[in-house]
Design a protein around this motif. Structure first.
Motif, PDB file in Angstrom:
ATOM      1  N   ALA A   1       0.832  -1.208   0.000  1.00  0.00           N
ATOM      2  CA  ALA A   1       0.000   0.000   0.000  1.00  0.00           C
ATOM      3  C   ALA A   1       0.863   1.252   0.000  1.00  0.00           C
ATOM      4  CB  ALA A   1      -0.928  -0.009   1.213  1.00  0.00           C
ATOM      5  N   ARG A   2       1.995   1.191   0.698  1.00  0.00           N
ATOM      6  CA  ARG A   2       2.887   2.346   0.776  1.00  0.00           C
ATOM      7  C   ARG A   2       3.505   2.653  -0.592  1.00  0.00           C
ATOM      8  NH1 ARG A   2       5.446   0.444   4.442  1.00  0.00           N
ATOM      9  NH2 ARG A   2       4.524   1.550   6.197  1.00  0.00           N
ATOM     10  N   ILE A   3       3.980   1.643  -1.288  1.00  0.00           N
ATOM     11  CA  ILE A   3       4.607   1.848  -2.598  1.00  0.00           C
ATOM     12  C   ILE A   3       3.582   2.336  -3.614  1.00  0.00           C
ATOM     13  CG2 ILE A   3       5.711   0.641  -4.524  1.00  0.00           C
ATOM     14  CD1 ILE A   3       7.111  -1.133  -2.464  1.00  0.00           C
TER      15      ILE A   3
ATOM     16  N   MET B   1       2.921   6.001  -3.052  1.00  0.00           N
ATOM     17  CA  MET B   1       4.025   6.837  -3.513  1.00  0.00           C
ATOM     18  C   MET B   1       4.031   6.965  -5.033  1.00  0.00           C
ATOM     19  SD  MET B   1       7.070   5.571  -0.931  1.00  0.00           S
ATOM     20  CE  MET B   1       8.242   6.728  -1.611  1.00  0.00           C
ATOM     21  N   LEU B   2       3.744   5.862  -5.739  1.00  0.00           N
ATOM     22  CA  LEU B   2       3.689   5.917  -7.203  1.00  0.00           C
ATOM     23  C   LEU B   2       2.568   6.826  -7.684  1.00  0.00           C
ATOM     24  CD1 LEU B   2       4.389   2.172  -8.141  1.00  0.00           C
ATOM     25  CD2 LEU B   2       5.910   4.127  -8.450  1.00  0.00           C
ATOM     26  N   ILE B   3       1.407   6.721  -7.034  1.00  0.00           N
ATOM     27  CA  ILE B   3       0.284   7.591  -7.414  1.00  0.00           C
ATOM     28  C   ILE B   3       0.647   9.054  -7.184  1.00  0.00           C
ATOM     29  CG2 ILE B   3      -2.091   8.231  -6.842  1.00  0.00           C
ATOM     30  CD1 ILE B   3      -2.648   5.296  -6.256  1.00  0.00           C
ATOM     31  N   LEU B   4       1.266   9.331  -6.041  1.00  0.00           N
ATOM     32  CA  LEU B   4       1.654  10.723  -5.737  1.00  0.00           C
ATOM     33  C   LEU B   4       2.615  11.263  -6.790  1.00  0.00           C
ATOM     34  CD1 LEU B   4       2.453  12.154  -2.260  1.00  0.00           C
ATOM     35  CD2 LEU B   4       4.004  12.613  -4.151  1.00  0.00           C
TER      36      LEU B   4
ATOM     37  N   VAL C   1      -7.388  -0.058   6.289  1.00  0.00           N
ATOM     38  CA  VAL C   1      -8.279   0.797   5.494  1.00  0.00           C
ATOM     39  C   VAL C   1      -8.061   2.251   5.875  1.00  0.00           C
ATOM     40  CG1 VAL C   1     -10.680   1.320   4.967  1.00  0.00           C
ATOM     41  CG2 VAL C   1      -9.976  -1.056   5.248  1.00  0.00           C
ATOM     42  N   GLY C   2      -7.941   2.546   7.181  1.00  0.00           N
ATOM     43  CA  GLY C   2      -7.684   3.910   7.616  1.00  0.00           C
ATOM     44  C   GLY C   2      -6.343   4.423   7.124  1.00  0.00           C
ATOM     45  N   THR C   3      -5.350   3.543   7.073  1.00  0.00           N
ATOM     46  CA  THR C   3      -4.031   3.943   6.570  1.00  0.00           C
ATOM     47  C   THR C   3      -4.105   4.319   5.094  1.00  0.00           C
ATOM     48  OG1 THR C   3      -2.947   2.469   8.152  1.00  0.00           O
ATOM     49  CG2 THR C   3      -1.644   3.210   6.273  1.00  0.00           C
ATOM     50  N   ILE C   4      -4.851   3.539   4.304  1.00  0.00           N
ATOM     51  CA  ILE C   4      -5.007   3.842   2.877  1.00  0.00           C
ATOM     52  C   ILE C   4      -5.717   5.181   2.689  1.00  0.00           C
ATOM     53  CG2 ILE C   4      -6.129   3.068   0.749  1.00  0.00           C
ATOM     54  CD1 ILE C   4      -5.624   0.202   1.654  1.00  0.00           C
ATOM     55  N   ILE C   5      -6.748   5.443   3.498  1.00  0.00           N
ATOM     56  CA  ILE C   5      -7.440   6.735   3.427  1.00  0.00           C
ATOM     57  C   ILE C   5      -6.487   7.865   3.802  1.00  0.00           C
ATOM     58  CG2 ILE C   5      -9.301   8.111   4.431  1.00  0.00           C
ATOM     59  CD1 ILE C   5     -10.894   5.543   4.764  1.00  0.00           C
ATOM     60  N   PHE C   6      -5.629   7.631   4.771  1.00  0.00           N
ATOM     61  CA  PHE C   6      -4.641   8.623   5.184  1.00  0.00           C
ATOM     62  C   PHE C   6      -3.674   8.938   4.049  1.00  0.00           C
ATOM     63  CE2 PHE C   6      -0.320   9.141   7.030  1.00  0.00           C
ATOM     64  CZ  PHE C   6      -0.488  10.414   7.557  1.00  0.00           C
ATOM     65  N   PHE C   7      -3.221   7.893   3.336  1.00  0.00           N
ATOM     66  CA  PHE C   7      -2.347   8.100   2.181  1.00  0.00           C
ATOM     67  C   PHE C   7      -3.056   8.927   1.100  1.00  0.00           C
ATOM     68  CE2 PHE C   7       0.207   3.964   3.063  1.00  0.00           C
ATOM     69  CZ  PHE C   7       0.882   4.627   4.071  1.00  0.00           C
ATOM     70  N   ALA C   8      -4.330   8.624   0.872  1.00  0.00           N
ATOM     71  CA  ALA C   8      -5.089   9.373  -0.138  1.00  0.00           C
ATOM     72  C   ALA C   8      -5.206  10.849   0.243  1.00  0.00           C
ATOM     73  CB  ALA C   8      -6.481   8.755  -0.304  1.00  0.00           C
TER      74      ALA C   8
ATOM     75  N   ILE D   1      -1.960  12.591  -0.589  1.00  0.00           N
ATOM     76  CA  ILE D   1      -1.872  12.828  -2.037  1.00  0.00           C
ATOM     77  C   ILE D   1      -2.736  14.025  -2.431  1.00  0.00           C
ATOM     78  CG2 ILE D   1      -2.395  11.843  -4.305  1.00  0.00           C
ATOM     79  CD1 ILE D   1      -1.717   9.101  -3.112  1.00  0.00           C
ATOM     80  N   PHE D   2      -3.919  14.130  -1.828  1.00  0.00           N
ATOM     81  CA  PHE D   2      -4.819  15.259  -2.113  1.00  0.00           C
ATOM     82  C   PHE D   2      -4.168  16.577  -1.721  1.00  0.00           C
ATOM     83  CE2 PHE D   2      -8.097  18.140  -0.405  1.00  0.00           C
ATOM     84  CZ  PHE D   2      -8.786  18.417  -1.577  1.00  0.00           C
ATOM     85  N   LEU D   3      -3.491  16.617  -0.583  1.00  0.00           N
ATOM     86  CA  LEU D   3      -2.829  17.848  -0.150  1.00  0.00           C
ATOM     87  C   LEU D   3      -1.719  18.256  -1.117  1.00  0.00           C
ATOM     88  CD1 LEU D   3      -2.507  17.432   3.730  1.00  0.00           C
ATOM     89  CD2 LEU D   3      -4.090  18.883   2.452  1.00  0.00           C
ATOM     90  N   THR D   4      -0.959  17.298  -1.602  1.00  0.00           N
ATOM     91  CA  THR D   4       0.113  17.644  -2.548  1.00  0.00           C
ATOM     92  C   THR D   4      -0.458  18.187  -3.852  1.00  0.00           C
ATOM     93  OG1 THR D   4       0.202  15.372  -3.388  1.00  0.00           O
ATOM     94  CG2 THR D   4       1.665  15.922  -1.571  1.00  0.00           C
ATOM     95  N   VAL D   5      -1.604  17.654  -4.268  1.00  0.00           N
ATOM     96  CA  VAL D   5      -2.260  18.177  -5.481  1.00  0.00           C
ATOM     97  C   VAL D   5      -2.674  19.625  -5.270  1.00  0.00           C
ATOM     98  CG1 VAL D   5      -4.292  17.949  -6.963  1.00  0.00           C
ATOM     99  CG2 VAL D   5      -3.001  15.925  -6.289  1.00  0.00           C
TER     100      VAL D   5
END
Length: 428
Positions: free
Chosen positions: A333-335, A338-341, A387-394, A397-401
């Motif tokens: 999930a971490r990788i 990072m790729l999506i970001l 699931v919460g960790t994945i939402i946190f990653f999303a 990514i939203f903040l960087t956008v």
């Protein structure tokens, strides 16, 4: 003496008490020559078993001086016996042989019950729950239980089902449902089920069902090495909890009853046994045993035992981390995050009109944050947190956008707007 904590030194080696109990010789049948006199129906004996690695020491305190037996644990394969019979030959042999699957009707309710001859002495009728004795290759009613429970509503897998795991065909001969008893929350909110598997040549194994996760477990004949604290050397404690028997059905090699309370400690077994292996100690009042377990994928379970294919369940199974590496957080999930970001923000980094120093700094911080986030936590509830960790990653990514596109675009628009008006002023 207490199982799991008492120790003694024998021949310069430290042994741990594994089984401490009083043996009652009541109405016991015996055959052949025995090293003691079995004459009284009410005779008792104080016996303690001690273990170290693959060594054992048994002390019988009922005699004076006490009797002692020492030796080492061996497997059937290590004896290299020749001309062993195959499973088919055993089934075709006349008479009742050890390991042969026997069948009778329950003396209480009349429902059919099945058990392997000579390897299990206790049977719970899966229909009415009555306790049965199978020591004489026939079922004798020990205790009636009129409370009927529908097995298909209680257990995912039915007793008597056959399945092939790790190139071994197993028969499900028993099932136990446990309720987890937490030290800080006495409410029994979490449950798991253990299925007792039997193979004529390989013996017993356990299939553990917890939610939608499955693990295959086997009892360790050779115990792990322990450190000064009594924990497996080099392994990390993952969790400790208590489990109480809620219901049981089928055949077992010990007496199971509702309300039995067991204490569990789980350790990462990566160093001693390999990736994704969990070491577990299971301790009752009189005995402690060690086992190791490995994950079984839902795909394997569908193939082995015919579980239905459910896309929603498969997705939920993945989100909860079925095959995660014990002792480390989920790198997959971490990788992916990072790729999506990187892919989403790459145009902003390369574009001279959208490039923002603040956005680049925020992006780098987000990449580092995702890479180290939750990496060093090791709590057993990560499956629920994933699931919460994945939402946190999303969210990251939203903040960087926001910083790379919205903020940069606003700045570029205001600058481009002033240039556009000044250019238009010189033309009609």
């Amino acid at each position: 003496m207490k199982a799991g904590s008492s120790s003694l030194i024998f021949n310069g080696q430290t042994f741990i008490a594994s089984d401490v109990r009083t043996i009652h010789y009541r109405n016991t049948d015996a055959q052949g020559e025995l090293p003691f006199n079995l004459s009284g129906n009410q005779a008792t004996g104080e016996v303690c078993d001690w273990r170290r690695g693959n060594l054992f020491l048994t002390l019988d305190y009922s005699t004076f001086p006490m009797d002692s037996y020492s030796g080492r644990i061996v497997s059937l394969d290590s004896l290299r016996l020749e001309n062993k019979r195959s499973d088919d030959e055993i089934r075709e042999s006349a008479g009742c042989l050890k390991g042969e699957i026997l069948s009778e009707n329950c003396p209480h309710c009349g429902a059919p019950v099945h058990w392997p001859s000579g390897v299990t002495s206790f049977l719970l009728c899966q229909s009415c729950g009555s306790s049965l004795n199978t020591t004489k290759d026939t079922v004798v009613l020990m205790e009636a239980n009129a409370q009927r429970k529908e097995q298909e509503n209680l257990f995912t897998l039915s007793i008597g089902t056959k399945g092939r795991l790790n190139d071994t065909e197993y028969l499900i001969i028993g099932a136990v449902r446990f309720a987890e008893i937490s030290s800080y929350n006495q409410n029994q909110s979490e449950y798991w089920t253990e299925y007792l598997l039997y193979n004529t040549q390989q013996g017993f194994a356990w299939l553990i069902e917890s939610g939608k996760r499955w693990r295959l477990s086997e009892t360790l004949q050779t115990w792990p090495d322990f450190d000064s604290s009594g924990n497996p050397a080099g392994e990390m404690l993952i969790d400790h909890y208590r489990g109480q028997v809620e219901a049981a059905a089928g055949a077992f090699y010990w007496k199971v009853k509702q309300g039995d309370l067991l204490h569990y400690k789980e350790y990462s077994g990566k160093k001693s046994y390999g990736r994704n292996v969990i070491l577990c100690s299971e301790q009752s009042k009189d005995e402690i045993v060690w086992s190791k377990s490995s994950p079984v994928s839902y795909r394997q379970m569908r193939k082995a035992f015919g579980l239905s294919f459910d896309t929603k369940e498969m997705l939920s199974y993945w989100l909860k981390g079925d095959n995660r590496n014990v002792g480390s957080r989920d790198n997959v999930a971490r990788i992916i995050a990072m790729l999506i970001l990187i892919i989403v923000n790459l145009p902003a980094w390369l574009s001279p009109h959208l490039r923002s120093p603040v956005g680049i700094v925020v992006s780098l911080c987000a990449l580092v944050w995702i890479w180290v986030s939750d990496r060093y936590k090791n709590d057993r509830d990560y499956e629920e947190e994933r699931v919460g960790t994945i939402i946190f990653f999303a969210f990251i990514i939203f903040l960087t956008v926001l910083f790379n596109y919205v903020k940069a675009e606003d700045s570029d628009s205001s600058h481009s707007g002033s240039s556009y008006h000044g250019y238009s002023a010189g033309h009609k």
